[in-house]
Design an enzyme around this catalytic site. Structure first.
Site, short mmCIF file in Angstrom:
data_model
loop_
_atom_site.label_atom_id
_atom_site.label_comp_id
_atom_site.label_asym_id
_atom_site.label_seq_id
_atom_site.Cartn_x
_atom_site.Cartn_y
_atom_site.Cartn_z
N HIS A 91 0.81 -1.22 0.00
CA HIS A 91 0.00 0.00 0.00
C HIS A 91 0.85 1.27 0.00
O HIS A 91 0.65 2.21 0.78
CB HIS A 91 -1.11 0.00 1.06
CG HIS A 91 -0.72 -0.08 2.52
ND1 HIS A 91 0.32 0.63 3.07
CD2 HIS A 91 -1.29 -0.75 3.55
CE1 HIS A 91 0.38 0.39 4.36
NE2 HIS A 91 -0.56 -0.46 4.67
N HIS A 133 -5.20 -8.27 15.21
CA HIS A 133 -5.23 -7.03 14.43
C HIS A 133 -6.09 -7.28 13.19
O HIS A 133 -5.90 -8.28 12.50
CB HIS A 133 -3.78 -6.70 14.04
CG HIS A 133 -3.58 -5.44 13.26
ND1 HIS A 133 -4.48 -4.41 13.21
CD2 HIS A 133 -2.53 -5.04 12.48
CE1 HIS A 133 -4.01 -3.44 12.45
NE2 HIS A 133 -2.84 -3.80 11.99
N GLU A 143 -6.33 -5.56 10.36
CA GLU A 143 -5.88 -5.12 9.03
C GLU A 143 -5.77 -6.35 8.12
O GLU A 143 -5.32 -7.42 8.55
CB GLU A 143 -4.55 -4.36 9.12
CG GLU A 143 -4.26 -3.64 7.81
CD GLU A 143 -3.17 -2.56 7.90
OE1 GLU A 143 -2.52 -2.44 8.95
OE2 GLU A 143 -2.99 -1.85 6.89
N ASP A 171 -3.88 -7.61 5.96
CA ASP A 171 -2.68 -8.44 5.75
C ASP A 171 -2.59 -9.54 6.81
O ASP A 171 -1.87 -10.52 6.62
CB ASP A 171 -1.39 -7.61 5.71
CG ASP A 171 -1.26 -6.62 6.84
OD1 ASP A 171 -2.28 -6.18 7.39
OD2 ASP A 171 -0.10 -6.28 7.19
N HIS A 183 -1.26 -1.23 15.76
CA HIS A 183 -1.23 -0.16 14.80
C HIS A 183 -2.62 0.45 14.55
O HIS A 183 -2.74 1.60 14.10
CB HIS A 183 -0.64 -0.77 13.51
CG HIS A 183 -0.82 -0.10 12.23
ND1 HIS A 183 -1.11 -0.75 11.06
CD2 HIS A 183 -0.73 1.23 11.90
CE1 HIS A 183 -1.17 0.09 10.07
NE2 HIS A 183 -0.96 1.30 10.53
N ASP A 221 2.00 -6.03 14.56
CA ASP A 221 2.86 -5.16 13.74
C ASP A 221 4.09 -4.63 14.50
O ASP A 221 5.13 -4.36 13.90
CB ASP A 221 2.07 -3.94 13.24
CG ASP A 221 1.18 -4.26 12.05
OD1 ASP A 221 1.38 -5.31 11.41
OD2 ASP A 221 0.28 -3.46 11.77
N TYR A 268 10.30 0.17 9.04
CA TYR A 268 8.92 -0.19 9.42
C TYR A 268 8.39 0.80 10.45
O TYR A 268 7.28 1.31 10.35
CB TYR A 268 8.88 -1.62 9.96
CG TYR A 268 7.49 -2.15 10.05
CD1 TYR A 268 6.90 -2.82 8.98
CD2 TYR A 268 6.72 -1.95 11.19
CE1 TYR A 268 5.60 -3.28 9.05
CE2 TYR A 268 5.43 -2.40 11.27
CZ TYR A 268 4.87 -3.07 10.20
OH TYR A 268 3.57 -3.51 10.27
N HIS A 273 5.28 -9.46 10.95
CA HIS A 273 6.08 -9.32 9.73
C HIS A 273 7.55 -9.55 10.08
O HIS A 273 8.04 -9.05 11.10
CB HIS A 273 5.97 -7.91 9.15
CG HIS A 273 4.60 -7.49 8.74
ND1 HIS A 273 3.96 -7.97 7.61
CD2 HIS A 273 3.74 -6.61 9.30
CE1 HIS A 273 2.77 -7.40 7.51
NE2 HIS A 273 2.60 -6.57 8.52
FE1 FEO Z 1 -1.26 -3.01 10.51
FE2 FEO Z 1 0.65 -5.56 9.17
O1 FEO Z 1 -0.89 -4.56 9.50
#
Ligand code: FEO
Length: 396
Positions: free
Chosen positions: A23, A77, A79, A81, A144, A163, A191, A222
């Site tokens: 993104h 989370h 989000e 991903d 996040h 995250d 990051y 991640h």
């Molecule tokens: Fe806030 Fe890796 O998503």
């Protein structure tokens, strides 16, 4: 390849070797979406992956158990991903309970059809026994997203940090000590700068709470798992959260016919007269991801743009808009640039810098068309001034 964190807890996520644009974030080393499987009397899945990698997630889970035997699917989370594969997981595990906080449930319901999902709503401090192991949950709002939380395995002292402490890094390995630490820290810094820099207060609270916990592994969503270098990443986060600056000057510019570039180089040379780190960044040669990373710990920044159509150059506007959203803090600045028959760029750059509460140390340096020797000398002096301020503001 080692995928086991400890006996009974395994990585089952997906390594995204080819993603280069997350993104808008330039993921030059790819990324990973980490999910973890805990096999106890009850089986728990911690987080998932992007929707299109659901099959890989399920295949990895199947290396250890039949996916339908999962009892709990923890969502730290919402989000996509990390939640994108949840519809597929919940379809295969219809009896599993989706463990999350109330905000996360509401967020998931706005992304997916969750009508058939069984939710188990937890709040900060709640625990969930899997048999021999106990999960505890810690709300981490804005690290996040508002619904974000951490999950902690009490017996193994493993923190699933979603995250936080992550890196966009595709690796053949799962652990920090298996990659060069410089590379891991570089990606962790990038990051932080690009994803969570604007949430420093919530992160500071998380760090305070983490300091009271016994942590033997930090398993983010991640990148690689922190095992041998936990102290390094915690210290780095403490510095970044405190907006600690280095004795570093950036000269960020765009140019049309090299007039502003000549000014940028003069500012750089002025800064280089001092023993500090001074760097030149052309906004159209450097993606905004790396610009934000460089700005994170720079004490001083010079911004230069020619006037185009009575305002600043569009890529400089994009960089400044992006930075303004990320809220870097405590920078001393100089503005410079050329113009033709009307000015505008310098004033508009200053508006951005004032919005970010940066300290503009002098009037902008402006040149009608090509800069004279006097103007270049003024740029050089400004570079020296920035370097002197940066050297004094070095937070170590
Ligand atoms: Fe806030 Fe890796 O998503």
């Amino acid at each position: 390849m080692r995928t086991s964190l400890v006996e009974g807890i395994d990585w089952v996520g997906h390594i995204d070797w080819t993603v280069r644009d997350f993104h808008g974030y330039a993921t030059e080393r790819g990324s990973s979406y980490n999910a973890y499987l805990i096999r106890d009397e009850k089986i728990a899945l911690i987080d998932s992956v992007k929707d299109r990698f659901a099959a890989q997630l399920l295949a990895h889970i199947s290396d250890f158990v039949e996916p339908e035997k999962i009892s709990y699917v923890v969502c730290n989370h919402a989000e996509p991903d990390h939640s994108g594969a949840l519809p597929e997981v919940m379809k295969i595990c219809p009896d599993a309970e989706l463990v999350c906080n109330a905000k996360c449930r509401d967020s998931l319901a706005k992304h997916f059809d969750t009508a058939s999902w069984k939710f188990k709503i937890v709040t900060d401090g709640d625990t969930l026994s899997l048999g021999k192991r106990t999960l505890s949950f810690m709300n981490t709002p804005m690290v996040h997203w508002p619904e974000s939380m951490f999950t902690y395995v009490q017996e193994d002292h493993i923190l699933f940090s979603m995250d936080a402490f992550g890196q966009h890094l595709a690796s053949a390995y799962r652990f920090d000590y298996q990659e060069p630490l410089d590379t891991v820290m570089e990606e962790a810094k990038k990051y932080f700068a690009n994803i969570v820099m604007l949430y420093t207060r919530p992160i500071a609270r998380v760090l305070e709470r983490a300091a009271e916990m016994q942590i033997e592994m930090i398993a983010p969503s991640h990148g690689v798992i922190w095992q041998k270098n936990i102290g390094d990443i915690i210290t780095a986060y403490e510095d970044w959260v405190a907006h600690k600056n280095r004795a570093k000057v950036l000269v960020i510019y765009d140019t049309m016919w090299k007039s502003t570039e000549k000014m940028a180089i003069a500012v750089l040379r002025g800064a280089q007269e001092r023993e500090i780190d001074a760097r030149l960044i052309h906004v159209r040669a450097t993606n905004i991801t790396n610009i934000a990373t460089e700005v994170l710990d720079s004490a001083a920044v010079a911004f230069g743009s020619p006037t185009l159509n009575q305002t600043l150059m569009p890529e400089m506007a994009a960089a400044l808009t992006y930075l303004k959203g990320l809220r870097p803090s405590d920078k001393s600045c100089v503005v410079f640039g050329s113009y033709g028959w009307s000015k505008g760029a310098a004033k508009d750059i200053e508006t951005y810098l004032n919005d970010m509460k940066f300290n503009i140390i002098r009037e902008p340096i402006q040149s009608q068309f090509a800069p004279t020797q006097e103007i270049l000398e003024e740029c050089r002096v400004a570079g020296r001034e920035l370097a002197d301020i940066a050297a004094k503001g070095d937070d170590g």
